[in-house]
Design a protein around this motif. Structure first.
Motif, mmCIF file in Angstrom:
data_model
loop_
_atom_site.group_PDB
_atom_site.id
_atom_site.type_symbol
_atom_site.label_atom_id
_atom_site.label_comp_id
_atom_site.label_asym_id
_atom_site.label_seq_id
_atom_site.Cartn_x
_atom_site.Cartn_y
_atom_site.Cartn_z
ATOM 1 N N VAL A 25 0.840 -1.200 0.000
ATOM 2 C CA VAL A 25 0.000 0.000 0.000
ATOM 3 C C VAL A 25 0.875 1.250 0.000
ATOM 4 C CG1 VAL A 25 -1.557 1.328 1.452
ATOM 5 C CG2 VAL A 25 -2.025 -1.044 1.020
ATOM 6 N N GLY A 29 1.499 3.487 -3.566
ATOM 7 C CA GLY A 29 0.589 4.602 -3.343
ATOM 8 C C GLY A 29 0.528 5.594 -4.485
ATOM 9 N N SER A 32 -2.119 3.492 -6.941
ATOM 10 C CA SER A 32 -3.397 2.951 -6.488
ATOM 11 C C SER A 32 -3.742 3.636 -5.173
ATOM 12 C CB SER A 32 -3.282 1.436 -6.303
ATOM 13 O OG SER A 32 -2.274 1.149 -5.372
ATOM 14 N N PRO A 33 -4.960 3.449 -4.704
ATOM 15 C CA PRO A 33 -5.323 4.073 -3.434
ATOM 16 C C PRO A 33 -4.372 3.657 -2.329
ATOM 17 C CG PRO A 33 -7.248 3.158 -4.473
ATOM 18 C CD PRO A 33 -6.089 2.755 -5.305
ATOM 19 N N GLY A 34 -4.158 4.570 -1.417
ATOM 20 C CA GLY A 34 -3.285 4.256 -0.293
ATOM 21 C C GLY A 34 -2.118 5.204 -0.234
ATOM 22 N N GLN A 38 -2.170 5.061 5.479
ATOM 23 C CA GLN A 38 -2.870 3.775 5.521
ATOM 24 C C GLN A 38 -1.890 2.637 5.762
ATOM 25 O OE1 GLN A 38 -3.321 6.150 3.274
ATOM 26 N NE2 GLN A 38 -5.443 6.289 2.589
#
Lengths: 147, 187
Positions: A25, A29, A32-34, A38
């Motif tokens: 993540v 990042g 992608s989301p994160g 997170q």
């Protein structure tokens, strides 16, 4: 000696995967989301799961309290240090373009974002661990009857 | 154009479940069940954020709301009683009045809200649109949220990191991490 055998086995399988997912993540990042926040929470959740299953003393052996204090300060220093580095290289505070000469691909931006998010990861992980240690360390272990 | 949008059924279902969980939390006396239901509430909100395409927010909500805060609440619950004290009825009514007035004000404001995804809404038109159009040229990463968070608004994120650090510092100073005492000595 080994109560909650299923929980122990399953969590031993899961904890490495959770940590790897947290790192994914973070380092993914940009795409992608994160991000660092997170990721820090996810990695902290892995250690907290370990503490819940194997006891807080084992968790403190794996992630000592000095490490938590050190990493919390290190994260802020890494974030601020990235800003100061760009200052020294002649740009504005936290202007990452100067960190790498390859302006066509904005490599400096990528380096800066990863470094800064690494700082966020370090601080968030450590603070989550510190809060957990501070609160959970005050309570006796979960009594057998309450599992 | 008049085709029925089936995804709004999902929104209604999630909203209904959020409402049901909320009412259940208010009515429960058992703190353990209440903490668990708050985790469920966070997870449902995360699912709802996903249907609104706010994936980063959903991610944070699932990790912080459902994960960490549930564990912290459980840890705090170990230090206190397992059942909540009954509350006097008069305080219930006062709370209900406050919630009703605030809710009515929010519903009154719904009429002025821009349509979901409206490109001309204030959130989407000025600086938001500027970030979306300039990120591919200036930062060259696909995730605009990360670009805004770490680069365009890096100063804000630095402030947030310092705030988190300060919060952790406060907890460490007040409660201590390794107080030397063996646990359970007081009891």
């Amino acid at each position: 000696m080994t109560p909650h055998l299923v929980l122990r086995v399953v969590s031993k399988l899961l904890i490495p995967l959770i940590v790897v997912f947290g790192l994914y993540v973070h380092f993914h990042g940009d795409y992608s989301p994160g991000g660092g926040f997170q990721a820090g929470v996810i990695v902290a959740a892995a250690v907290i799961l370990y503490a819940l299953i194997f006891g807080i003393d084992s968790a403190k052996r794996a992630v000592p309290t000095w490490f938590v204090k050190f990493m919390a300060a290190l994260g802020v220093l890494l974030f601020g240090g990235t800003g100061v580095a760009s200052l020294i290289l002649g740009a504005n505070f936290l202007d990452y373009d100067v960190l790498h000469p390859d302006l066509a691909h904005h490599t400096g931006q990528h380096i800066g974002i990863i470094l800064v998010e690494l700082g966020v990861l370090s601080t968030v992980f450590s603070v989550m661990m510190a809060i957990f240690y501070a609160f959970a360390g005050r309570a006796p272990d979960i009594p057998e009857g309450e599992w | 154009m008049t085709e029925f949008d089936w995804t709004q059924l999902l929104d209604y279902a999630l909203m209904g479940m959020l409402l049901a969980v909320g009412i259940a939390i208010v009515r429960l006396r058992n703190l353990f069940a209440a903490v668990m239901l708050m985790g469920v509430y966070s997870l449902l909100s995360a699912a709802w954020f996903v249907t609104l395409d706010a994936v980063d927010v959903a991610f944070t909500e699932a990790a912080v709301g459902a994960g960490i805060s549930t564990v912290l609440m459980l840890a705090a619950m170990l230090l206190t009683a397992r059942e909540a004290e009954p509350v006097k009825a008069i305080r219930h009514w006062a709370a209900l009045i406050v919630v009703s007035v605030a809710g009515a004000a929010l519903f009154y404001a719904v009429g002025d809200m821009p349509v979901y995804g409206d490109p001309n809404s204030p959130a989407n038109s000025y600086v938001g649109m500027a970030y979306i159009t300039s990120t591919p040229n200036e930062i060259a990463i696909p995730n605009v949220v990360t670009a805004v968070l770490a680069s365009y608004r890096g100063f804000d994120t630095f402030g947030e990191t310092v705030v988190i650090f300060a919060a952790g510092l406060g907890v460490m100073l007040l409660l201590g991490l390794n107080s030397g005492k063996k646990k359970g000595d007081e009891e």
